[in-house]
Design a protein around this motif. Structure first.
Motif, PDB file in Angstrom:
ATOM      1  N   ARG A 164      -4.642 -20.307 -57.669  1.00 40.11           N
ATOM      2  CA  ARG A 164      -4.453 -18.770 -58.112  1.00 40.11           C
ATOM      3  C   ARG A 164      -5.115 -17.884 -57.115  1.00 40.11           C
ATOM      4  O   ARG A 164      -6.371 -18.135 -56.796  1.00 40.11           O
ATOM      5  CB  ARG A 164      -4.955 -18.595 -59.396  1.00 40.11           C
ATOM      6  N   ARG A 165      -4.492 -16.840 -56.884  1.00 39.80           N
ATOM      7  CA  ARG A 165      -5.072 -15.746 -55.771  1.00 39.80           C
ATOM      8  C   ARG A 165      -4.638 -14.499 -56.279  1.00 39.80           C
ATOM      9  O   ARG A 165      -3.335 -14.351 -56.775  1.00 39.80           O
ATOM     10  CB  ARG A 165      -4.595 -16.017 -54.514  1.00 39.80           C
ATOM     11  N   SER A 166      -5.349 -13.647 -55.821  1.00 45.92           N
ATOM     12  CA  SER A 166      -5.028 -12.139 -56.469  1.00 45.92           C
ATOM     13  C   SER A 166      -4.581 -11.453 -55.054  1.00 45.92           C
ATOM     14  O   SER A 166      -5.430 -11.659 -54.014  1.00 45.92           O
ATOM     15  CB  SER A 166      -6.092 -11.341 -57.101  1.00 45.92           C
TER      16      SER A 166
ATOM     17  N   LYS B 161      -3.575  -7.781 -52.962  1.00 45.37           N
ATOM     18  CA  LYS B 161      -3.386  -6.187 -53.298  1.00 45.37           C
ATOM     19  C   LYS B 161      -2.020  -5.577 -52.852  1.00 45.37           C
ATOM     20  O   LYS B 161      -1.258  -6.026 -52.424  1.00 45.37           O
ATOM     21  CB  LYS B 161      -4.301  -5.609 -52.526  1.00 45.37           C
TER      22      LYS B 161
ATOM     23  N   PRO C  65      -0.133  -4.732 -57.000  1.00 41.51           N
ATOM     24  CA  PRO C  65      -1.274  -5.614 -57.395  1.00 41.51           C
ATOM     25  C   PRO C  65      -0.764  -6.846 -57.954  1.00 41.51           C
ATOM     26  O   PRO C  65       0.002  -6.818 -59.005  1.00 41.51           O
ATOM     27  CB  PRO C  65      -2.405  -5.111 -57.974  1.00 41.51           C
ATOM     28  N   SER C  66      -0.833  -8.097 -57.264  1.00 42.16           N
ATOM     29  CA  SER C  66      -0.088  -9.167 -57.972  1.00 42.16           C
ATOM     30  C   SER C  66      -0.969 -10.499 -58.078  1.00 42.16           C
ATOM     31  O   SER C  66      -2.032 -10.374 -57.313  1.00 42.16           O
ATOM     32  CB  SER C  66       1.162  -9.769 -56.999  1.00 42.16           C
ATOM     33  N   VAL C  67      -0.325 -11.542 -58.720  1.00 37.30           N
ATOM     34  CA  VAL C  67      -0.988 -12.703 -58.964  1.00 37.30           C
ATOM     35  C   VAL C  67      -0.109 -14.069 -58.339  1.00 37.30           C
ATOM     36  O   VAL C  67       0.941 -13.863 -58.858  1.00 37.30           O
ATOM     37  CB  VAL C  67      -1.550 -13.261 -60.266  1.00 37.30           C
TER      38      VAL C  67
END
Length: 228
Positions: free
Chosen positions: A29-31, A33, A99-101
């Motif tokens: 899992r990563r966030s 921008k 902004p996303s996951v």
């Protein structure tokens, strides 16, 4: 986010719950921008990206230095699967629109997953076939139809793939700029804006802050010249 309301037509929505859970567990899992590039065109890399909670655009460089918007992808979609399957360089750039996951699945894990879950492999094949059909249809549309028809086809394709029904019509929670809409239907921005204004004036579609609503699906299909 295994219980997330994946949009209809997306990769994760098409998987069985147990299959989906297994794949999500394999991803890191990563966030990311807004405006962050997660895949670069031409890069020699083969991981797969699952859009957990995301909105991204897929672009390709043109010879004149501009970038063409090829498509958009939303929560539940998979990107990068072609490079993972064929071990070929990336064919496009993927950039976050907000902004996303995401979840990153390395190629070896993805290939092992497909071997263990044949139903998922068939789903990937179906996703690829749908995208090829979309691309081929757009190439034909650019030469055969007016901007109004092309725009209607793009709106209907998005509604059919990602829309949800409501009392107001088919709601598509995907925000597109006028320039991106014009690129998707292969037209100048002023021409696409005029066509969109016509569809709105006819009561066929309505524009919302984060997307649009197809108020009259039969009328939209008629404008798009879809039979049946």
């Amino acid at each position: 986010m295994d219980n997330a309301p994946w949009l209809p037509g997306t990769f994760l929505a098409r998987l069985q719950p147990s299959t989906r859970k297994r794949l999500l567990s394999a991803g890191v899992r990563r966030s990311v921008k807004e405006a962050q590039v997660m895949i670069h065109e031409g890069a020699e890399e083969s991981y797969v990206v699952l859009l957990d909670d995301a909105l991204v655009k897929v672009t390709a460089a043109l010879t004149d230095g501009r970038h063409a918007l090829l498509s958009i992808r939303v929560s539940g979609d998979v990107i990068g699967e072609i490079s993972a399957l064929n071990e070929t360089p990336r064919t496009a750039t993927v950039t976050a629109c907000r902004p996303s996951v995401i979840r990153v699945v390395h190629r070896n894990e993805f290939m092992a997953f497909l071997r263990d879950y044949p139903d998922a492999a068939l789903t990937v094949a179906g996703i690829i076939a749908d995208r090829l059909r979309w691309a081929n249809r757009r190439r034909i549309d650019f030469t055969a139809y007016t901007v109004r028809v092309r725009l209607a086809r793009v709106l209907w394709e998005l509604a059919a793939a990602y829309g949800r029904r409501s009392p107001q019509g088919i709601v598509v929670d995907i925000r597109l700029t006028q320039d991106e809409m014009a690129t998707l239907c292969g037209a100048a921005q002023v021409s696409a804006q005029k066509a969109l204004s016509g569809l709105r004036a006819d009561g066929i579609v309505a524009i919302r802050y984060r997307g649009f609503v197809v108020r009259d699906s039969e009328a939209l299909r008629s404008v798009a010249k879809f039979n049946g």
